[in-house]
Design an enzyme around this catalytic site. Structure first.
Site, PDB file in Angstrom:
ATOM      1  N   ASP A 146       1.217   2.011  -2.971  1.00 34.56           N
ATOM      2  CA  ASP A 146       0.106   1.257  -2.346  1.00 34.56           C
ATOM      3  C   ASP A 146      -1.223   2.016  -2.422  1.00 34.56           C
ATOM      4  OD1 ASP A 146       1.371  -1.077  -1.659  1.00 34.56           O
ATOM      5  OD2 ASP A 146       1.901  -0.432   0.364  1.00 34.56           O
ATOM      6  N   LYS A 171      10.637   0.293   4.853  1.00 36.44           N
ATOM      7  CA  LYS A 171       9.791   1.281   4.171  1.00 36.44           C
ATOM      8  C   LYS A 171       9.908   2.693   4.747  1.00 36.44           C
ATOM      9  CE  LYS A 171       6.008  -1.482   2.338  1.00 36.44           C
ATOM     10  NZ  LYS A 171       4.544  -1.568   2.291  1.00 36.44           N
TER      11      LYS A 171
HETATM   12  P1  NAP Z   1       0.664  -3.206   9.843  1.00 35.27           P
HETATM   13  O1  NAP Z   1       1.378  -1.945   9.518  1.00 35.27           O
HETATM   14  O2  NAP Z   1       1.303  -4.220  10.710  1.00 35.27           O
HETATM   15  O3  NAP Z   1      -0.762  -2.801  10.503  1.00 35.27           O
HETATM   16  C1  NAP Z   1      -1.677  -3.759  10.914  1.00 35.27           C
HETATM   17  C2  NAP Z   1      -2.963  -3.089  11.395  1.00 35.27           C
HETATM   18  O4  NAP Z   1      -3.921  -4.112  11.679  1.00 35.27           O
HETATM   19  C3  NAP Z   1      -2.807  -2.276  12.670  1.00 35.27           C
HETATM   20  O5  NAP Z   1      -3.675  -1.184  12.636  1.00 35.27           O
HETATM   21  C4  NAP Z   1      -3.239  -3.275  13.751  1.00 35.27           C
HETATM   22  O6  NAP Z   1      -3.794  -2.645  14.885  1.00 35.27           O
HETATM   23  C5  NAP Z   1      -4.341  -4.009  13.046  1.00 35.27           C
HETATM   24  N1  NAP Z   1      -4.528  -5.373  13.565  1.00 35.27           N
HETATM   25  C6  NAP Z   1      -3.622  -6.393  13.512  1.00 35.27           C
HETATM   26  N2  NAP Z   1      -4.157  -7.505  14.046  1.00 35.27           N
HETATM   27  C7  NAP Z   1      -5.421  -7.162  14.458  1.00 35.27           C
HETATM   28  C8  NAP Z   1      -6.470  -7.875  15.105  1.00 35.27           C
HETATM   29  N3  NAP Z   1      -6.332  -9.163  15.437  1.00 35.27           N
HETATM   30  N4  NAP Z   1      -7.629  -7.221  15.369  1.00 35.27           N
HETATM   31  C9  NAP Z   1      -7.783  -5.915  15.026  1.00 35.27           C
HETATM   32  N5  NAP Z   1      -6.810  -5.181  14.439  1.00 35.27           N
HETATM   33  C10 NAP Z   1      -5.651  -5.803  14.138  1.00 35.27           C
HETATM   34  O7  NAP Z   1       0.260  -3.992   8.510  1.00 35.27           O
HETATM   35  P2  NAP Z   1      -0.021  -3.350   7.069  1.00 35.27           P
HETATM   36  O8  NAP Z   1       1.258  -3.245   6.322  1.00 35.27           O
HETATM   37  O9  NAP Z   1      -0.864  -2.151   7.244  1.00 35.27           O
HETATM   38  O10 NAP Z   1      -0.836  -4.540   6.364  1.00 35.27           O
HETATM   39  C11 NAP Z   1      -2.168  -4.849   6.751  1.00 35.27           C
HETATM   40  C12 NAP Z   1      -2.732  -5.895   5.787  1.00 35.27           C
HETATM   41  O11 NAP Z   1      -2.826  -5.335   4.485  1.00 35.27           O
HETATM   42  C13 NAP Z   1      -1.871  -7.157   5.647  1.00 35.27           C
HETATM   43  O12 NAP Z   1      -2.716  -8.285   5.551  1.00 35.27           O
HETATM   44  C14 NAP Z   1      -1.148  -6.950   4.328  1.00 35.27           C
HETATM   45  O13 NAP Z   1      -0.829  -8.179   3.677  1.00 35.27           O
HETATM   46  C15 NAP Z   1      -2.210  -6.200   3.536  1.00 35.27           C
HETATM   47  N6  NAP Z   1      -1.650  -5.392   2.460  1.00 35.27           N
HETATM   48  C16 NAP Z   1      -2.109  -5.636   1.210  1.00 35.27           C
HETATM   49  C17 NAP Z   1      -1.619  -4.898   0.159  1.00 35.27           C
HETATM   50  C18 NAP Z   1      -2.147  -5.176  -1.210  1.00 35.27           C
HETATM   51  O14 NAP Z   1      -1.530  -4.746  -2.200  1.00 35.27           O
HETATM   52  N7  NAP Z   1      -3.282  -5.854  -1.335  1.00 35.27           N
HETATM   53  C19 NAP Z   1      -0.648  -3.894   0.362  1.00 35.27           C
HETATM   54  C20 NAP Z   1      -0.203  -3.662   1.673  1.00 35.27           C
HETATM   55  C21 NAP Z   1      -0.713  -4.420   2.725  1.00 35.27           C
HETATM   56  P3  NAP Z   1      -2.869  -2.005  16.056  1.00 35.27           P
HETATM   57  O15 NAP Z   1      -2.382  -0.690  15.528  1.00 35.27           O
HETATM   58  O16 NAP Z   1      -3.810  -1.876  17.177  1.00 35.27           O
HETATM   59  O17 NAP Z   1      -1.760  -3.002  16.288  1.00 35.27           O
END
Ligand code: NAP
Length: 300
Positions: free
Chosen positions: A111, A75
């Site tokens: 998104d 991405k």
């Molecule tokens: P990402 O870039 O890996 O970011 C994950 C975030 O969550 C980071 O800020 C991380 O904190 C935090 N995190 C992870 N595990 C944690 C925990 N155990 N406790 C507290 N904070 C935690 O992932 P992303 O792409 O943003 O995706 C996040 C979620 O959104 C996923 O479940 C994904 O499937 C969902 N999503 C959904 C859609 C949709 O269309 N519905 C679209 C995109 C993403 P740190 O920075 O401290 O590591």
């Protein structure tokens, strides 16, 4: 043959590039949408390793693909291979949709818009003047924050474990949008943090859970949150879409808040990509139905 459509000499090809791509729902929702509107398009998944990203984008031009979706891990890296990047996607630093306009590859990020369409289609929420609390500062949080800030949100507070990631987002928001952005260090066991979180949660119009906590198979998990302070005027969203009703959303709804699930955002971001490629209004209901059916089947 695919979804009742015959592939012939005029079929337009779209696809997804990423690694891995096995678990994606995009081919299902896009091919269902093409079939519903009887469009001569097909959508395919392509596993692409980072070392092949450049030749893959060259192939999008050479093979005259209509467009592609881009997922992990490409991405961010894909930006350098594009001819033009839309302003929102540039601020997000990530592209999830590429449109091939006669050989010119233009990058978008659907998104954030998908999130905004999901909440505005389901509730009375208005971004203009709103106060927002985001849990998480990853790619999805960044997309949501930037779209809300550009839509006129007044304040966005980001609660996250990693300071570096959260400050990066606060800086982009403060430098490029009029929003008042702030950061809270996510420390659930800490009493000062818990007290501050209560205050901000009580005051927010919109709270968005942007971490993967609660995602299948860890469905019994939810970020620690003071659900008791929530009121019916507040909107709580979870970006996790599998399960659709996460533990976090169930608790927020039980406390009296309005809720919107991550499935609606997933459908809407796909619908926006569909519209960019085809120029046609996406059959959102049909896309949502296909996704719900597939998620239900997976869980059985
Ligand atoms: P990402 O870039 O890996 O970011 C994950 C975030 O969550 C980071 O800020 C991380 O904190 C935090 N995190 C992870 N595990 C944690 C925990 N155990 N406790 C507290 N904070 C935690 O992932 P992303 O792409 O943003 O995706 C996040 C979620 O959104 C996923 O479940 C994904 O499937 C969902 N999503 C959904 C859609 C949709 O269309 N519905 C679209 C995109 C993403 P740190 O920075 O401290 O590591």
């Amino acid at each position: 043959m695919t979804n009742g459509l015959i592939i012939n000499g005029t079929t337009r090809v779209c696809g997804l590039i990423g690694q891995p791509v096995e678990h994606t729902f995009s081919p299902l929702i896009q091919n269902t949408a093409f079939a519903a509107l009887n469009l001569n398009y097909v959508y395919l998944p392509f596993q692409v390793f980072p070392e092949h990203l450049g030749v893959t984008l060259a192939a999008v031009r050479a093979l005259n693909l209509a467009g592609i979706n881009v997922t992990i891990p490409h991405k961010e890296a894909v930006l350098t291979h594009l001819d033009e990047v839309d302003q929102e996607a540039r601020l997000m630093g990530a592209v999830n949709t590429v449109v091939n306009r006669a050989g010119r590859l233009v990058g978008y990020n659907t998104d954030g818009r998908g999130f905004l369409e999901a909440v505005t289609s389901r509730t009375e929420f208005e971004a203009e003047g709103s106060k927002v609390l985001l849990l998480g500062a990853g790619g999805a949080a960044r997309a949501v924050a930037i779209v809300l800030a550009l839509a006129g949100a007044k304040q966005i507070i980001i609660a996250n474990r990693s300071k570096v990631r959260a400050w990066g987002l606060v800086r982009v928001l403060s430098e490029h949008t009029p929003v008042r952005a702030g950061y809270m260090h996510w420390k659930p066991a800490n009493r000062v943090f818990a007290k501050d979180l209560c205050k901000i949660a009580e005051y927010a119009d919109l709270i968005v859970q942007c971490t993967p906590v609660g995602m299948y198979p860890a469905v019994d998990h939810a970020p620690e949150f003071p659900f008791r302070v929530l009121q019916p005027r507040q909107l709580v969203c979870d970006l996790v879409y599998n399960p659709v009703r996460t533990k976090f959303l169930i608790a927020a709804e039980a406390a009296g808040a309005q809720v919107v699930d991550g499935l609606e955002m997933l459908v809407r971001q796909g619908a926006i990509a569909f519209e960019l490629w085809t120029g046609r209004k996406a059959p959102v209901e049909v896309m949502r139905e296909a996704l719900e059916l597939s998620l239900n089947r997976e869980r059985r």
